[in-house]
Each structure stands twice: as C-alpha cells, then as structure tokens.
Design a protein around this motif. Structure first.
Motif, mmCIF file in Angstrom:
data_model
loop_
_atom_site.group_PDB
_atom_site.id
_atom_site.type_symbol
_atom_site.label_atom_id
_atom_site.label_comp_id
_atom_site.label_asym_id
_atom_site.label_seq_id
_atom_site.Cartn_x
_atom_site.Cartn_y
_atom_site.Cartn_z
ATOM 1 N N PRO A 55 0.831 -1.206 0.000
ATOM 2 C CA PRO A 55 0.000 0.000 0.000
ATOM 3 C C PRO A 55 0.865 1.256 0.000
ATOM 4 N N VAL A 56 0.391 2.294 -0.663
ATOM 5 C CA VAL A 56 1.153 3.546 -0.701
ATOM 6 C C VAL A 56 1.265 4.128 0.708
ATOM 7 N N SER A 57 0.333 3.745 1.596
ATOM 8 C CA SER A 57 0.403 4.267 2.966
ATOM 9 C C SER A 57 1.669 3.783 3.684
ATOM 10 N N ASP A 58 2.203 2.627 3.277
ATOM 11 C CA ASP A 58 3.482 2.167 3.844
ATOM 12 C C ASP A 58 4.596 3.146 3.480
ATOM 13 N N TYR A 60 4.283 6.321 2.316
ATOM 14 C CA TYR A 60 4.036 7.656 2.866
ATOM 15 C C TYR A 60 4.384 7.689 4.359
ATOM 16 N N GLY A 61 4.105 6.587 5.052
ATOM 17 C CA GLY A 61 4.441 6.496 6.470
ATOM 18 C C GLY A 61 5.940 6.635 6.692
ATOM 19 N N THR A 64 7.163 10.234 5.819
ATOM 20 C CA THR A 64 6.865 11.280 6.795
ATOM 21 C C THR A 64 7.550 11.013 8.134
ATOM 22 N N ARG B 158 -4.654 -3.164 6.390
ATOM 23 C CA ARG B 158 -3.475 -3.496 5.612
ATOM 24 C C ARG B 158 -3.260 -5.009 5.505
ATOM 25 N N ILE B 163 -5.602 -3.608 1.830
ATOM 26 C CA ILE B 163 -5.924 -2.340 1.193
ATOM 27 C C ILE B 163 -4.964 -1.246 1.653
ATOM 28 N N GLY B 164 -4.868 -1.032 2.947
ATOM 29 C CA GLY B 164 -3.948 -0.006 3.442
ATOM 30 C C GLY B 164 -4.389 1.405 3.100
ATOM 31 N N ALA B 165 -5.698 1.657 3.214
ATOM 32 C CA ALA B 165 -6.200 3.011 2.919
ATOM 33 C C ALA B 165 -5.728 4.010 3.972
ATOM 34 N N ILE B 166 -5.471 3.510 5.179
ATOM 35 C CA ILE B 166 -4.932 4.369 6.234
ATOM 36 C C ILE B 166 -3.620 3.779 6.722
ATOM 37 N N GLY B 167 -2.772 4.630 7.244
ATOM 38 C CA GLY B 167 -1.489 4.173 7.759
ATOM 39 C C GLY B 167 -0.985 5.148 8.800
ATOM 40 N N ALA B 168 0.140 4.815 9.417
ATOM 41 C CA ALA B 168 0.745 5.726 10.389
ATOM 42 C C ALA B 168 1.461 6.827 9.611
ATOM 43 N N SER B 180 -2.916 8.708 3.264
ATOM 44 C CA SER B 180 -1.693 9.368 2.829
ATOM 45 C C SER B 180 -2.000 10.724 2.184
ATOM 46 N N LYS B 183 -5.055 13.404 2.562
ATOM 47 C CA LYS B 183 -6.318 13.299 1.835
ATOM 48 C C LYS B 183 -7.452 12.904 2.772
#
Lengths: 157, 578
Positions: A55-58, A60-61, A64, B158, B163-168, B180, B183
């Motif tokens: 996931p792109v959240s990995d 971006y995490g 940041t 995740r 999906i991983g729509a949210i993360g730290a 990320s 958004k």
C-alpha cells in the motif's frame, strides 16, 4: 509525460528491478528515488507502491517518519538557520521567525515560486559568528532580524 | 505438541508451546487488560497495557510474550499495577474525553480500562493537537482527536483486507493514523468495509450516522416509510441489548421496526431470493455463451468498489445483478407501489444493513429509477439499535412473532444464508441444481461452502454439467484468489466474494465485539450459526420455490433476465483505477 520525466521513471524502474527482491528494499529505493527526482512526489510514491505491491500508505508512512525524505521539491536557494546552542542563545529563533515572516512559509517548507526552502538545522560549526544562517554556500553571521529582508532581496533579483 | 507448565497468580496451567502469557492466563481465569491487542489481527505489544511480571528484570507485554517451562507469572503486583496505570494516564492525557456525547460510550475499551483500573483522573495534562474530523465520505467518519494510536484499524485494513487506505503518518507526538497525502478517506482506495470501525477500541472511527434522516421521514405524514432489514442484522441486533452473540431475533426485530413507526416492514431476504433467480440465470447464460467466466457475485458493495479500484479488467466478469438491497428498493418503488396503488415519489425506502459500504452503494448515481433513488437511506445494525434505545422500546421483552408485510417480504431458507460467507453460492447451487437436473434435488446443504476459511473451493456436477466454484471472504482473500486465477493456477465458473471476513455477519455495521470477548467467541462463527438455524427452520429452502417470487415473475417481470428484469434489477460498474 515529458522526455525528462520519462528518463527519470526509467531510472527509477532500474533501481526497483535491481533492489526489489532484497529484504528491506523499501528505504534504499526511496532514497534513490529522491536522488533521481529531488524529492518524493505523490506519483512517484504511487509508482513504487504499485511495483512493490504494497500500500502507498506504507511508503508515505516512512517518508513522513524520516526527516531526510522530502515531500516537496527543494527551492533554488536552501536557507539553513543554525539552531545550535550558541546561535540559539544569540537569538537565532528571532532570525528564523523573521525569515518565516518574510518568506511567508513555516520552517521546512518551500516558497510557492520555488525560489527558497527554509530549514532549521543543527550546529553549522561557525559558533564564533552566531547567530548564523547559510543560503546555499553563502554564510551570514552575527545577524539581527532586521538584516533579513535585504539578504532575501539579494537572491530575489 | 510439547506442553509447558506455568504458574499464573498461583494457578498452575499446562499449555502448548508457543502460547502467549495472555492466552495462558485466560486458561487460569485471569483476564489481563489489553488495548492494542486484537486476536489474530494486531499482536504487536505496543501499548504496554498488558504488562506482567515474569520474573525478569523488566515487565513483559503478555500479548507477545510466549510462555516457557516453569515460568511464574504475576499479573497483579504493585509494580504491574503502577505501570498499567501510568500507561493509561498517559494515553488519557491527550485523549479527547468527550465520553458523554461519544457514540462508543459504554462500549469503549479505553473507558472500561479506566474504570477497571480505577483511573479517575490523570496526573498529566498533555498538550492537545486539534485535528479536523474527516466527514466527507458517505460511510465513515474519522476523528483523530479520539485516536489512541493502537493501530488495530490499520492492521485489519493493511494485513487482512490488503488495502492499506490508512497508515501511520509522521512521528512522535504528531503521529496520526490517516490516509496518505493529507487526503480525505473519500479520495483513497478505501472500500468502506468498516472493518476498521469494528477494530477500533474507541470512537476514532465510526459510521456516518443517518438516523436523523430516518426519524425525519417517519415523522413526515406525507411519506410512506418502508424498511428492509438484511439477513445478517437478525442474528446480531440482539447483542446490542445484552443477548449472546448470534442470537436470532427476527421476530423482535420486526416488532421493534413496527413500533418505531415504519409503515411497512419488508425484507431484504425476499430480494435475496430474487437475486438467486437473476444470478443463476445469468450464470447459466454465460456458460452457454462462453463467458466471460468466472462470474463473480455482486452483492457486496465493498467487493465491488475493491474490484473497481484494483481489478478493472474484471468488471465484465462481475454479475450485472444489483445487490439484494438495491433489488428490494427497485421492486418496492415499482411493483409494490403499483400493487398497493401508491405514488412511488411518496415512498421512502430505508435499509438496515450490517454494512457501512451500503451507504456508499446507496449514493451511487446509477441507483435510481425514473428520477427516484431506489434506496433512500441505509443505516447500520448499530444505528437501528440506537433508534430502538432512544425510542425507549424494551427490545428483550418484545414478542418473537414476525410481522413482515405482504408481497415483497416472504423468503426461503436460501435467503438468510446470504449473510454468511459461502451462503450466496450455496443458495445459487440449490437453484442451479434443480434447473440443471430438471427435477427437485433433495439435498440442499453444501457444507463444503461453509466456514470462515479465507478461500474455499468446491466442485459439483449437476445434470452432467461440471461446475468449479470458489469463495473468498475478505478483500485480502479475494486478491489472493484472483492472483491464482490470473496465474492460471485455478479456474472456476462462479466465484463468490464478500468484502468482510466471514461475510456480512461480520460486516462493518454490526455490533462491535470487544477484543476481550473476541478471545472467547468468534462472532463470524456464532452469527453464521444463527443464520443456518434460520435456514433450517424454513419449510421452503430454495429461492425458486418462493411463492411470492413465482408471483412477481408471473405477474410483473416475466422471466429471469427479461428486459424488465434487466431494467429494474441489473446495473453496471465504474473503472476507478488510477
């Protein structure tokens, strides 16, 4: 996609192909991507996510979490304000405040015209000149806030 | 397996190697408090609420500490108690303590811990960052000010849903669990499954509350307000009123709906039977016309959105059938309105769903007929429970007698099982078997399709036709199954996908089961058992034998797949890939 951008993505793809099967590949790929693009734009992060199937959240995490990664392009002139002990007691916070006011950005950001990036940094090693700032390789010492507008004006010209 | 002997607070227990101190303590009847721990989903030892004395220099986190032979565990020493209290006070120091108005009050794991550990006020008054709430999506509301950074939500998003729509995001004091690039969740690949809500121990993730819209409709004398509860609601609603997980409350549910003031009580179960008619017909047509196969089910709005984002090339493989909720809405505003002599523009259709993604589905632009929304409002099981509570209805004391209204509520045993993973497939096979065999097949139970395994497969031969089918529950399992199909490792005629692990019974709109309870009961299993009992209790168990289904085809729709059926009951999809 512009030709220049196309070349950058090809370079990024080579990096990914080289590293993606190594354990812990994400950070080195992100570092090399930043070398190629100068920073980590959203599209580049999405591209890496897709190629690594994470996931792109990995990404971006991580981007940041570590101060070394930039999410914005750097300005033409990078202003580093020394926040080391000597500069700090000599009033570097006031200098930084003035810079934020004149440039209309908080520390860590880049002006909309892409000219200046403002950073608060650790000791620059010129304590005798405290408080000190650097604009790219130019050093300015024994500063007071009222000198700031003239310095900035020099680079705007 | 090697058994290890441990002593916990003086009680000797013998447990298999690999057991954690937390699990072993459970066997000694000692409940160690936890906060970031969520069985099988988040076992990271981050919050330190579960610290215990294992005879080492430092306290150990029980949720990740495996037992060893001869270990002596003390869970209640002064050092342990002080450490836990300090941890809790620090978490509370910058938690937005608006418990009075919080939707999770009385069902909040943080609040319960404060009570259990006797923390009445905190010694630390921490700095607070005032974050904006994210209320832009039709399904979920995110309130970072209540977030305690336990990471249960992102673990399920995740690791389970893939999906991983949210993360730290960010670090230290500024850490947030968020989408990320600053958004809103509405601009991400989130499918609104709501599994994050069910994982959240506090009120940081909640559904978009639509109950006021329902109250407004009910109090409007001009409106005819009709309601349809989904299958999975009837085996979970009782939990909100203190009943054991999985209790069947179909009768009480309809009684409560009547008392709330709904004009007609219909049933999504009727449309489940209708879905089988259309979907089985579509499958047989596809087999006859060489595809595209496999055909994927289309009941789960989370799965549909997941497919639209991640596998747009499979959109032609999705059944064109609307979900049962949308079919019921469409039928109410056309067929029923005509039969009842009612102006469809005066009808407000309310759906009670185990699902947060249904709110998104309700808002899809294509879900309308002649300028009218087919479903006007979709609320979750939890929202219905709140309405019942605020109306002062004593749910547990209501009679068990079902009070569904006529024409579009009657259902067979094939309908309730839609709420459990594998149920749609089983219901479809019951009808396909009769069609392909050209007779009434006695066996109606396909046990291989049941259970909570992520991916299930079966092969059946019906009337000389060999059918390979598969079932995936959770988007993570769907991703794995699709990868197998794409790699040529497997091929199927028909695939059922539900976005939520376990299917709708474990949907994001269902009553929240605490981490502690989940150590004893698996809601996916207990609620599914309720649905299978509902199925067994019905005399008719095949969709095509439902008398009201026969009637609607005879008098209104013609045949399954007819032009009218297509107009009312089928839909199309949107490529959302970037």
């Amino acid at each position: 996609m512009s030709l220049e951008n196309k070349e950058k993505y090809e370079a990024l793809q080579n990096v990914i192909d080289e590293l993606k099967n190594e354990p812990g590949a994400l950070m080195p790929i992100m570092q090399r991507a930043q070398d190629i693009f100068g920073y980590l734009p959203e599209d580049v992060q999405n591209y890496i996510a897709k190629e690594l199937d994470i996931p792109v959240s990995d990404i971006y995490g991580v981007a940041t979490f570590y101060a070394q990664f930039n999410l914005e392009p750097k300005g033409k002139y990078i202003i580093s304000v020394c926040m080391g002990t000597a500069c700090y007691v000599k009033g570097s916070q006031l200098v930084l405040d003035k810079l934020e006011e004149v440039l209309e950005i908080p520390a860590g950001r880049t002006t909309a015209d892409g000219l200046f990036t403002l950073n608060a940094t650790r000791c620059l090693g010129a304590c005798g000149l405290a408080p000190v700032i650097m604009v790219n390789d130019d050093v300015y010492g024994r500063l007071t806030p009222d000198q700031i507008p003239a310095i900035i004006e020099k680079y705007r010209r | 397996m090697a058994m290890l002997n441990v002593t916990i607070d003086g009680v000797k227990v013998s447990v298999p190697a690999g057991t954690t101190v937390l699990e072993a303590a459970r066997q000694a009847n000692v409940h160690i408090p936890t906060l970031c721990y969520l069985k099988d989903i988040n076992e990271i030892g981050a919050c330190r609420m579960c610290v215990v004395d294992v005879g080492a220099r430092a306290l150990a986190a029980a949720c990740v500490m495996p037992v060893s032979e001869g270990m002596v565990v003390k869970t209640n020493t002064p050092a342990v108690r002080n450490a836990r209290k300090a941890v809790l006070e620090l978490i509370l120091s910058n938690h937005e303590r608006k418990c009075l108005s919080c939707v999770r009050s009385h069902n909040c794991e943080l609040q319960k811990l404060a009570k259990d550990l006797g923390v009445e006020e905190t010694r630390f008054e921490g700095a607070n960052i005032n974050y904006p709430m994210d209320q832009l999506s039709p399904s979920l509301v995110r309130d970072p000010n209540k977030c305690i950074l336990c990471r249960r939500c992102l673990a399920v998003c995740r690791n389970v849903q893939k999906i991983g729509a949210i993360g730290a995001v960010d670090r230290g004091f500024k850490t947030q669990i968020a989408p990320s690039f600053n958004k809103s969740i509405v601009d991400t690949n989130c499918v609104y499954c709501g599994q994050c809500i069910n994982a959240c121990p506090v009120g940081a993730l909640i559904e978009k509350d639509d109950t006021q819209k329902v109250w407004d409709a009910i109090s409007d004398p001009e409106k005819i307000v009709v309601v349809q509860p989904a299958p999975a609601v009837r085996v979970a609603l009782g939990e909100e009123f203190g009943m054991p997980i999985g209790t069947r409350v179909t009768g009480k549910m309809t009684q409560a709906l009547k008392r709330l003031g709904f004009d007609k009580i219909f049933d999504t179960d009727f449309a489940a039977d209708l879905t089988i008619m259309e979907e089985a017909n579509e499958l047989l047509e596809r087999i006859k016309n060489n595809g595209p196969l496999p055909m994927f089910t289309s009941c789960s709005p989370g799965w549909i959105k997941y497919c639209e984002h991640n596998f747009p090339e499979l959109l032609p493989n999705l059944s064109s059938c609307k979900s049962p909720m949308q079919m019921e809405g469409a039928i109410i505003k056309t067929y029923w309105a005509e039969k009842a002599g009612v102006d469809p523009s005066k009808i407000v259709t309310v759906a009670v769903m185990p699902c947060t993604s249904k709110k998104f589905e309700t808002s899809r632009p294509e879900m309308e007929l002649g300028g009218l929304r087919t479903v006007d409002i979709s609320i979750t099981t939890r929202e219905l429970a709140r309405m019942i509570k605020s109306a002062g209805i004593q749910f547990a004391q209501l009679p068990d007698e079902e009070v569904f209204d006529e024409l579009v509520a009657e259902s067979t045993g094939a309908a309730p099982i839609f709420g459990a993973t594998g149920g749609v497939m089983e219901a479809a096979l019951r009808t396909a078997a009769d069609v392909l065999e050209g007779r009434s097949v006695e066996n109606v139970e396909y046990k291989a399709l049941r259970g909570i395994e992520g991916i299930k497969e079966a092969e059946v031969t019906l009337g000389g036709v060999n059918l390979k089918v598969a079932i995936a529950n959770s988007t993570g399992a769907a991703k794995e199954l699709i990868t197998r199909i794409k790699n040529g490792d497997a091929s199927y005629a028909f695939v059922e996908v539900m976005a939520c692990p376990g299917g709708c019974v474990n949907g994001g709109g269902q009553p929240i089961v605490s981490a502690s309870k989940r150590m004893d009961v698996d809601p996916r299993v207990a609620r599914a058992a309720g649905l299978y009992a509902e199925d067994e209790a019905k005399t008719i168990r095949k969709s095509h034998e439902n008398p009201d289904i026969k009637k609607i085809y005879d008098e209104y729709l013609g045949n399954p797949g007819s032009e009218k059926a297509h107009h009312l009951l089928h839909t199309h999809y949107t490529n959302r890939a970037k």
